[in-house]
Design a protein around this motif. Sequence first.
Motif, PDB file in Angstrom:
ATOM      1  N   ALA A   1       0.680  -1.284   0.100  1.00 14.67           N
ATOM      2  CA  ALA A   1       0.277  -0.266  -0.062  1.00 14.67           C
ATOM      3  C   ALA A   1       0.320   0.888   0.128  1.00 14.67           C
ATOM      4  CB  ALA A   1      -1.041   0.342   1.104  1.00 14.67           C
ATOM      5  N   ILE A   2       1.521   1.438   1.014  1.00 19.26           N
ATOM      6  CA  ILE A   2       2.286   2.271   1.166  1.00 19.26           C
ATOM      7  C   ILE A   2       3.433   2.803  -0.363  1.00 19.26           C
ATOM      8  CG2 ILE A   2       4.908   3.643   1.340  1.00 19.26           C
ATOM      9  CD1 ILE A   2       4.319   1.337   4.415  1.00 19.26           C
ATOM     10  N   LEU A   3       3.760   1.730  -1.467  1.00 19.00           N
ATOM     11  CA  LEU A   3       5.014   1.734  -2.958  1.00 19.00           C
ATOM     12  C   LEU A   3       3.915   1.249  -3.579  1.00 19.00           C
ATOM     13  CD1 LEU A   3       7.022  -1.434  -2.233  1.00 19.00           C
ATOM     14  CD2 LEU A   3       7.785   1.315  -1.710  1.00 19.00           C
ATOM     15  N   LEU A   4       2.574   1.805  -3.668  1.00 15.88           N
ATOM     16  CA  LEU A   4       1.522   2.145  -4.944  1.00 15.88           C
ATOM     17  C   LEU A   4       1.117   3.283  -4.140  1.00 15.88           C
ATOM     18  CD1 LEU A   4      -0.634  -1.607  -4.374  1.00 15.88           C
ATOM     19  CD2 LEU A   4       0.385  -1.123  -6.209  1.00 15.88           C
TER      20      LEU A   4
ATOM     21  N   GLY B   1      17.796   4.008  -1.609  1.00 19.70           N
ATOM     22  CA  GLY B   1      17.041   4.260  -0.670  1.00 19.70           C
ATOM     23  C   GLY B   1      14.924   3.988  -1.219  1.00 19.70           C
ATOM     24  N   LEU B   2      14.017   4.347  -0.404  1.00 18.50           N
ATOM     25  CA  LEU B   2      13.065   3.710  -0.964  1.00 18.50           C
ATOM     26  C   LEU B   2      12.410   4.762  -1.929  1.00 18.50           C
ATOM     27  CD1 LEU B   2      11.593   2.056   2.116  1.00 18.50           C
ATOM     28  CD2 LEU B   2      12.170   1.536   0.565  1.00 18.50           C
ATOM     29  N   PRO B   3      11.511   4.228  -3.153  1.00 18.77           N
ATOM     30  CA  PRO B   3      11.011   5.910  -3.499  1.00 18.77           C
ATOM     31  C   PRO B   3      10.434   6.266  -3.026  1.00 18.77           C
ATOM     32  CG  PRO B   3      11.039   3.146  -5.002  1.00 18.77           C
ATOM     33  CD  PRO B   3      11.145   3.025  -3.230  1.00 18.77           C
ATOM     34  N   ASN B   4      10.497   7.757  -3.229  1.00 23.61           N
ATOM     35  CA  ASN B   4       9.677   8.982  -2.770  1.00 23.61           C
ATOM     36  C   ASN B   4      10.113   9.272  -0.976  1.00 23.61           C
ATOM     37  OD1 ASN B   4       8.099   9.193  -5.179  1.00 23.61           O
ATOM     38  ND2 ASN B   4       7.287   7.179  -4.571  1.00 23.61           N
ATOM     39  N   SER B   5      10.850   8.392  -1.172  1.00 23.47           N
ATOM     40  CA  SER B   5      12.165   9.048   0.169  1.00 23.47           C
ATOM     41  C   SER B   5      13.158  10.384   0.393  1.00 23.47           C
ATOM     42  CB  SER B   5      12.929   7.864   1.263  1.00 23.47           C
ATOM     43  OG  SER B   5      14.010   7.976   0.333  1.00 23.47           O
TER      44      SER B   5
END
Length: 369
Positions: free
Chosen positions: A12-15, A33-37
Amino acid sequence: MTQRPDTDDYAAILLADSPLIDTRAPIEYAKGGLPNSINLPLMSDEEREKVGTCYKQQGQQKAIELGHQLVSGELKQQRVKAWTDFAQRHPEGYIYCFRGGLRSNTSRQWMRDVGVDYPLIKGGYKAVRRYLIDLIDQQAAEHPWLILSGRTGTGKTRVLDRIEACIDLEGLANHRGSSFGRRVKPQPTQIDFENALGVAMLKKLQQDQGPWMLEDESRLIGRLSLPLSLHEAMGQAPIVVLEEPMALRIEQVRADYVEDLCAEYVSHYGEQAGFQSYADYMLQSLHRVRKRLGLERHEQIRALMQQALDQHRQHQDISLHDQWIEAMLSQYYDPMYDYQLSKKQERVLFRGNQQQVIDWFADYRRQHS
Protein backbone atom coordinates in the motif's frame (compact mmCIF):
# COMPACT_ATOMS: atom_id res chain seq x y z
CA MET A 1 -2.52 16.10 12.67
CA THR A 2 -4.78 13.07 12.95
CA GLN A 3 -3.00 10.09 14.45
CA ARG A 4 -2.49 7.19 12.03
CA PRO A 5 -1.26 3.72 12.93
CA ASP A 6 2.17 2.33 12.13
CA THR A 7 2.09 0.02 9.13
CA ASP A 8 3.66 -3.07 7.62
CA ASP A 9 1.46 -2.88 4.51
CA TYR A 10 4.42 -2.28 2.24
CA ALA A 11 2.43 -2.76 -0.95
CA ALA A 12 0.00 0.00 0.00
CA ILE A 13 2.85 2.40 0.82
CA LEU A 14 4.59 1.77 -2.49
CA LEU A 15 1.46 1.78 -4.63
CA ALA A 16 0.37 5.10 -3.15
CA ASP A 17 3.81 6.68 -3.70
CA SER A 18 3.66 7.65 -0.03
CA PRO A 19 6.11 10.40 0.98
CA LEU A 20 8.70 8.96 3.37
CA ILE A 21 11.26 10.27 5.86
CA ASP A 22 14.44 8.18 5.92
CA THR A 23 16.24 8.80 9.22
CA ARG A 24 19.34 6.75 8.37
CA ALA A 25 22.70 8.46 8.05
CA PRO A 26 23.57 10.03 4.68
CA ILE A 27 26.18 7.35 3.92
CA GLU A 28 23.49 4.67 4.26
CA TYR A 29 20.95 6.56 2.20
CA ALA A 30 23.47 7.22 -0.59
CA LYS A 31 23.68 3.48 -1.22
CA GLY A 32 19.93 3.28 -1.80
CA GLY A 33 16.61 4.34 -0.33
CA LEU A 34 12.92 3.77 -0.85
CA PRO A 35 11.06 5.54 -3.67
CA ASN A 36 9.57 8.91 -2.71
CA SER A 37 11.80 9.18 0.35
CA ILE A 38 13.89 12.09 1.57
CA ASN A 39 16.92 11.71 3.81
CA LEU A 40 16.41 13.67 7.04
CA PRO A 41 18.85 11.81 9.27
CA LEU A 42 18.75 11.51 13.02
CA MET A 43 22.55 11.51 13.03
CA SER A 44 25.23 12.65 10.63
CA ASP A 45 27.76 10.14 9.33
CA GLU A 46 30.32 11.29 11.89
CA GLU A 47 27.83 11.14 14.76
CA ARG A 48 26.69 7.65 13.71
CA GLU A 49 30.29 6.44 13.57
CA LYS A 50 30.97 7.70 17.11
CA VAL A 51 27.82 6.07 18.46
CA GLY A 52 28.66 2.82 16.69
CA THR A 53 32.15 2.77 18.22
CA CYS A 54 30.67 3.46 21.64
CA TYR A 55 28.17 0.63 21.19
CA LYS A 56 30.93 -1.87 20.41
CA GLN A 57 33.09 -0.76 23.33
CA GLN A 58 30.58 0.10 26.05
CA GLY A 59 27.19 -1.34 25.06
CA GLN A 60 23.80 -0.08 23.97
CA GLN A 61 22.90 2.13 26.91
CA LYS A 62 26.12 4.13 26.73
CA ALA A 63 25.68 4.46 22.96
CA ILE A 64 22.15 5.79 23.43
CA GLU A 65 23.39 8.31 25.99
CA LEU A 66 26.14 9.45 23.62
CA GLY A 67 23.64 9.82 20.79
CA HIS A 68 21.47 12.11 22.93
CA GLN A 69 24.53 14.15 23.85
CA LEU A 70 25.62 14.53 20.23
CA VAL A 71 22.14 15.47 18.99
CA SER A 72 20.90 17.99 21.51
CA GLY A 73 20.09 21.64 21.89
CA GLU A 74 19.83 23.70 18.73
CA LEU A 75 20.97 20.78 16.53
CA LYS A 76 18.15 18.63 17.85
CA GLN A 77 15.66 21.45 17.29
CA GLN A 78 16.80 21.81 13.67
CA ARG A 79 16.33 18.12 12.95
CA VAL A 80 12.97 17.93 14.67
CA LYS A 81 11.81 20.97 12.71
CA ALA A 82 12.86 19.32 9.42
CA TRP A 83 10.79 16.23 10.28
CA THR A 84 7.74 18.16 11.46
CA ASP A 85 7.82 20.49 8.45
CA PHE A 86 7.84 17.42 6.19
CA ALA A 87 4.99 15.87 8.17
CA GLN A 88 2.90 19.03 7.86
CA ARG A 89 3.48 19.11 4.10
CA HIS A 90 2.86 15.37 3.74
CA PRO A 91 0.32 14.25 6.34
CA GLU A 92 -0.12 10.95 4.47
CA GLY A 93 3.54 9.94 4.86
CA TYR A 94 5.63 7.71 7.12
CA ILE A 95 9.01 7.67 8.82
CA TYR A 96 11.54 4.84 8.88
CA CYS A 97 15.10 3.86 9.81
CA PHE A 98 17.01 0.71 8.92
CA ARG A 99 15.11 -1.86 10.99
CA GLY A 100 12.22 0.22 12.31
CA GLY A 101 13.91 0.40 15.69
CA LEU A 102 15.73 2.91 17.80
CA ARG A 103 16.40 5.71 15.32
CA SER A 104 12.91 6.01 13.87
CA ASN A 105 11.29 5.56 17.30
CA THR A 106 13.52 8.27 18.73
CA SER A 107 12.72 10.60 15.84
CA ARG A 108 9.01 9.90 16.17
CA GLN A 109 9.10 10.49 19.93
CA TRP A 110 10.86 13.82 19.49
CA MET A 111 8.17 14.79 16.97
CA ARG A 112 5.48 13.77 19.47
CA ASP A 113 7.14 15.96 22.08
CA VAL A 114 6.35 19.00 19.91
CA GLY A 115 2.81 17.83 19.10
CA VAL A 116 3.27 15.97 15.80
CA ASP A 117 2.41 12.27 15.69
CA TYR A 118 3.81 10.57 12.58
CA PRO A 119 3.57 6.82 11.94
CA LEU A 120 6.42 4.38 11.39
CA ILE A 121 7.02 1.73 8.78
CA LYS A 122 7.30 -1.44 10.82
CA GLY A 123 10.50 -3.30 10.09
CA GLY A 124 11.98 -0.20 8.47
CA TYR A 125 13.98 -0.04 5.29
CA LYS A 126 15.31 -3.59 5.64
CA ALA A 127 11.81 -5.12 5.63
CA VAL A 128 10.59 -3.12 2.62
CA ARG A 129 13.78 -3.92 0.73
CA ARG A 130 13.28 -7.64 1.47
CA TYR A 131 9.67 -7.37 0.29
CA LEU A 132 10.76 -5.85 -3.05
CA ILE A 133 13.54 -8.39 -3.67
CA ASP A 134 11.15 -11.26 -2.94
CA LEU A 135 8.59 -9.71 -5.28
CA ILE A 136 11.12 -9.51 -8.12
CA ASP A 137 12.22 -13.10 -7.61
CA GLN A 138 8.64 -14.34 -7.46
CA GLN A 139 7.54 -12.49 -10.59
CA ALA A 140 10.68 -13.52 -12.44
CA ALA A 141 9.84 -17.15 -11.77
CA GLU A 142 6.06 -17.06 -12.18
CA HIS A 143 5.06 -14.26 -14.55
CA PRO A 144 4.73 -14.89 -18.30
CA TRP A 145 7.38 -12.86 -20.12
CA LEU A 146 8.05 -12.03 -23.76
CA ILE A 147 11.44 -10.72 -24.85
CA LEU A 148 11.63 -8.06 -27.53
CA SER A 149 14.81 -8.56 -29.53
CA GLY A 150 16.14 -6.95 -32.67
CA ARG A 151 19.21 -5.39 -34.19
CA THR A 152 20.47 -2.07 -32.87
CA GLY A 153 18.38 0.81 -34.18
CA THR A 154 15.22 -1.16 -34.95
CA GLY A 155 13.35 0.87 -32.33
CA LYS A 156 12.74 -1.55 -29.48
CA THR A 157 12.27 1.26 -26.97
CA ARG A 158 9.84 2.94 -29.35
CA VAL A 159 7.74 -0.22 -29.36
CA LEU A 160 7.77 -0.40 -25.56
CA ASP A 161 6.68 3.24 -25.43
CA ARG A 162 3.55 2.31 -27.37
CA ILE A 163 2.41 -0.64 -25.26
CA GLU A 164 1.18 -0.75 -21.68
CA ALA A 165 2.16 -4.30 -20.78
CA CYS A 166 5.91 -3.79 -20.49
CA ILE A 167 8.62 -2.84 -18.06
CA ASP A 168 11.23 -0.46 -19.45
CA LEU A 169 14.46 -1.75 -17.91
CA GLU A 170 16.61 0.81 -19.72
CA GLY A 171 14.37 3.61 -18.51
CA LEU A 172 14.68 2.43 -14.91
CA ALA A 173 18.45 2.09 -15.35
CA ASN A 174 18.76 5.48 -17.11
CA HIS A 175 20.95 3.91 -19.79
CA ARG A 176 20.29 2.87 -23.39
CA GLY A 177 22.08 -0.41 -22.91
CA SER A 178 24.65 -0.02 -25.69
CA SER A 179 28.31 0.99 -25.71
CA PHE A 180 27.10 4.56 -26.37
CA GLY A 181 24.15 4.32 -24.00
CA ARG A 182 25.18 6.45 -21.03
CA ARG A 183 22.98 9.48 -20.37
CA VAL A 184 24.06 12.88 -19.05
CA LYS A 185 22.45 12.31 -15.65
CA PRO A 186 24.05 9.43 -13.74
CA GLN A 187 22.50 6.02 -13.34
CA PRO A 188 20.82 5.23 -10.03
CA THR A 189 22.60 3.09 -7.49
CA GLN A 190 22.20 -0.67 -7.85
CA ILE A 191 19.87 -0.76 -4.86
CA ASP A 192 17.73 2.14 -6.11
CA PHE A 193 17.47 0.43 -9.52
CA GLU A 194 16.30 -2.83 -7.94
CA ASN A 195 13.84 -1.02 -5.68
CA ALA A 196 12.39 0.90 -8.64
CA LEU A 197 12.13 -2.36 -10.61
CA GLY A 198 10.23 -4.00 -7.76
CA VAL A 199 7.82 -1.07 -7.52
CA ALA A 200 7.30 -1.12 -11.31
CA MET A 201 6.37 -4.81 -11.12
CA LEU A 202 4.06 -4.19 -8.16
CA LYS A 203 2.23 -1.41 -9.99
CA LYS A 204 2.01 -3.44 -13.19
CA LEU A 205 0.42 -6.32 -11.27
CA GLN A 206 -2.41 -4.00 -10.22
CA GLN A 207 -3.22 -3.36 -13.91
CA ASP A 208 -3.07 -6.82 -15.46
CA GLN A 209 -1.86 -10.36 -14.94
CA GLY A 210 -1.16 -11.11 -18.60
CA PRO A 211 2.19 -11.45 -20.37
CA TRP A 212 4.59 -8.52 -20.11
CA MET A 213 7.26 -7.54 -22.59
CA LEU A 214 10.88 -6.78 -21.76
CA GLU A 215 13.62 -5.59 -24.06
CA ASP A 216 16.36 -8.12 -24.63
CA GLU A 217 19.26 -7.12 -22.37
CA SER A 218 22.57 -8.51 -21.25
CA ARG A 219 23.06 -8.93 -17.51
CA LEU A 220 24.54 -5.42 -17.34
CA ILE A 221 22.73 -2.23 -18.35
CA GLY A 222 25.55 0.26 -18.14
CA ARG A 223 27.06 -0.43 -14.73
CA LEU A 224 23.86 -1.88 -13.24
CA SER A 225 23.16 -5.61 -12.98
CA LEU A 226 19.77 -7.14 -13.62
CA PRO A 227 18.65 -9.33 -10.72
CA LEU A 228 19.89 -12.83 -11.45
CA SER A 229 16.43 -14.35 -11.14
CA LEU A 230 15.03 -12.00 -13.78
CA HIS A 231 17.99 -12.40 -16.13
CA GLU A 232 17.67 -16.17 -15.97
CA ALA A 233 13.94 -15.98 -16.66
CA MET A 234 14.59 -13.70 -19.64
CA GLY A 235 17.03 -16.29 -20.97
CA GLN A 236 14.24 -18.85 -21.19
CA ALA A 237 11.30 -16.68 -22.32
CA PRO A 238 9.84 -16.60 -25.85
CA ILE A 239 11.29 -13.98 -28.21
CA VAL A 240 9.75 -11.50 -30.62
CA VAL A 241 12.21 -10.16 -33.19
CA LEU A 242 11.83 -6.57 -34.38
CA GLU A 243 13.04 -6.04 -37.95
CA GLU A 244 13.43 -2.75 -39.80
CA PRO A 245 15.40 -1.68 -42.91
CA MET A 246 18.85 -0.15 -42.56
CA ALA A 247 17.70 3.32 -43.63
CA LEU A 248 15.16 3.53 -40.80
CA ARG A 249 17.63 2.12 -38.31
CA ILE A 250 20.20 4.79 -39.22
CA GLU A 251 17.54 7.47 -38.84
CA GLN A 252 16.50 6.20 -35.42
CA VAL A 253 20.07 5.86 -34.16
CA ARG A 254 20.79 9.39 -35.37
CA ALA A 255 17.72 10.67 -33.52
CA ASP A 256 18.66 8.91 -30.27
CA TYR A 257 22.44 9.19 -30.17
CA VAL A 258 23.05 12.40 -32.11
CA GLU A 259 20.06 14.72 -31.88
CA ASP A 260 18.63 13.74 -28.49
CA LEU A 261 21.87 12.92 -26.69
CA CYS A 262 23.65 16.05 -27.92
CA ALA A 263 20.65 18.11 -26.81
CA GLU A 264 20.91 16.54 -23.35
CA TYR A 265 24.54 17.61 -23.07
CA VAL A 266 23.84 21.12 -24.33
CA SER A 267 20.91 21.52 -21.95
CA HIS A 268 23.04 20.36 -19.04
CA TYR A 269 26.37 22.09 -19.74
CA GLY A 270 25.50 24.95 -22.09
CA GLU A 271 26.04 25.35 -25.83
CA GLN A 272 29.83 25.16 -26.25
CA ALA A 273 30.80 23.07 -23.23
CA GLY A 274 27.82 20.78 -23.86
CA PHE A 275 28.78 20.02 -27.44
CA GLN A 276 32.41 19.45 -26.47
CA SER A 277 31.37 17.07 -23.69
CA TYR A 278 29.09 15.24 -26.11
CA ALA A 279 31.84 14.93 -28.73
CA ASP A 280 34.33 13.70 -26.14
CA TYR A 281 31.86 11.12 -24.87
CA MET A 282 31.13 9.74 -28.35
CA LEU A 283 34.82 9.41 -29.22
CA GLN A 284 35.56 7.80 -25.84
CA SER A 285 32.70 5.35 -26.28
CA LEU A 286 34.07 4.34 -29.66
CA HIS A 287 37.54 3.99 -28.15
CA ARG A 288 36.22 1.55 -25.54
CA VAL A 289 35.20 -0.96 -28.24
CA ARG A 290 38.33 -0.56 -30.37
CA LYS A 291 39.67 -4.05 -29.62
CA ARG A 292 36.41 -5.72 -30.62
CA LEU A 293 36.21 -3.55 -33.72
CA GLY A 294 39.81 -4.17 -34.68
CA LEU A 295 42.31 -1.35 -34.63
CA GLU A 296 42.19 -0.59 -38.37
CA ARG A 297 38.40 -0.52 -38.50
CA HIS A 298 38.33 1.58 -35.34
CA GLU A 299 40.57 4.20 -36.93
CA GLN A 300 38.37 4.31 -40.06
CA ILE A 301 35.15 4.75 -38.09
CA ARG A 302 36.79 7.24 -35.74
CA ALA A 303 37.76 9.38 -38.72
CA LEU A 304 34.16 9.31 -39.96
CA MET A 305 32.87 10.25 -36.51
CA GLN A 306 35.35 13.10 -36.15
CA GLN A 307 34.35 14.51 -39.56
CA ALA A 308 30.69 14.29 -38.60
CA LEU A 309 31.28 16.01 -35.27
CA ASP A 310 33.28 18.79 -36.92
CA GLN A 311 30.54 19.45 -39.48
CA HIS A 312 27.91 19.22 -36.77
CA ARG A 313 29.77 21.79 -34.65
CA GLN A 314 30.65 24.21 -37.44
CA HIS A 315 27.52 24.07 -39.61
CA GLN A 316 24.81 22.45 -37.46
CA ASP A 317 24.67 19.79 -40.17
CA ILE A 318 24.25 16.26 -38.78
CA SER A 319 24.07 14.40 -42.11
CA LEU A 320 27.64 13.04 -41.95
CA HIS A 321 26.79 11.12 -38.79
CA ASP A 322 24.95 8.61 -40.98
CA GLN A 323 28.27 7.31 -42.31
CA TRP A 324 29.76 6.18 -39.01
CA ILE A 325 26.35 4.99 -37.81
CA GLU A 326 25.95 2.69 -40.82
CA ALA A 327 29.51 1.43 -40.41
CA MET A 328 28.97 0.62 -36.74
CA LEU A 329 25.66 -1.11 -37.43
CA SER A 330 26.85 -3.23 -40.35
CA GLN A 331 30.39 -3.99 -39.17
CA TYR A 332 30.01 -4.20 -35.40
CA TYR A 333 26.51 -4.48 -33.97
CA ASP A 334 24.83 -6.64 -36.63
CA PRO A 335 27.39 -9.48 -36.66
CA MET A 336 27.36 -9.57 -32.85
CA TYR A 337 23.56 -9.59 -32.69
CA ASP A 338 23.15 -12.17 -35.45
CA TYR A 339 25.53 -14.52 -33.64
CA GLN A 340 23.65 -14.15 -30.37
CA LEU A 341 20.25 -14.65 -31.99
CA SER A 342 21.46 -17.76 -33.83
CA LYS A 343 21.69 -19.49 -30.45
CA LYS A 344 18.06 -18.61 -29.58
CA GLN A 345 16.20 -19.46 -32.79
CA GLU A 346 14.01 -22.10 -31.14
CA ARG A 347 12.53 -19.43 -28.84
CA VAL A 348 11.45 -17.01 -31.61
CA LEU A 349 7.65 -16.72 -31.89
CA PHE A 350 7.28 -13.82 -34.32
CA ARG A 351 9.19 -11.41 -36.56
CA GLY A 352 7.96 -8.10 -37.88
CA ASN A 353 8.33 -4.32 -38.00
CA GLN A 354 7.26 -2.00 -35.21
CA GLN A 355 3.55 -1.87 -36.05
CA GLN A 356 3.39 -5.58 -36.82
CA VAL A 357 4.98 -6.43 -33.48
CA ILE A 358 2.57 -4.15 -31.61
CA ASP A 359 -0.44 -5.69 -33.34
CA TRP A 360 0.84 -9.25 -32.86
CA PHE A 361 1.52 -8.65 -29.15
CA ALA A 362 -2.01 -7.33 -28.63
CA ASP A 363 -3.41 -10.54 -30.17
CA TYR A 364 -1.00 -12.67 -28.15
CA ARG A 365 -2.12 -11.05 -24.90
CA ARG A 366 -5.78 -11.58 -25.73
CA GLN A 367 -5.05 -15.26 -26.20
CA HIS A 368 -2.91 -15.66 -23.10
CA SER A 369 -4.47 -13.32 -20.54
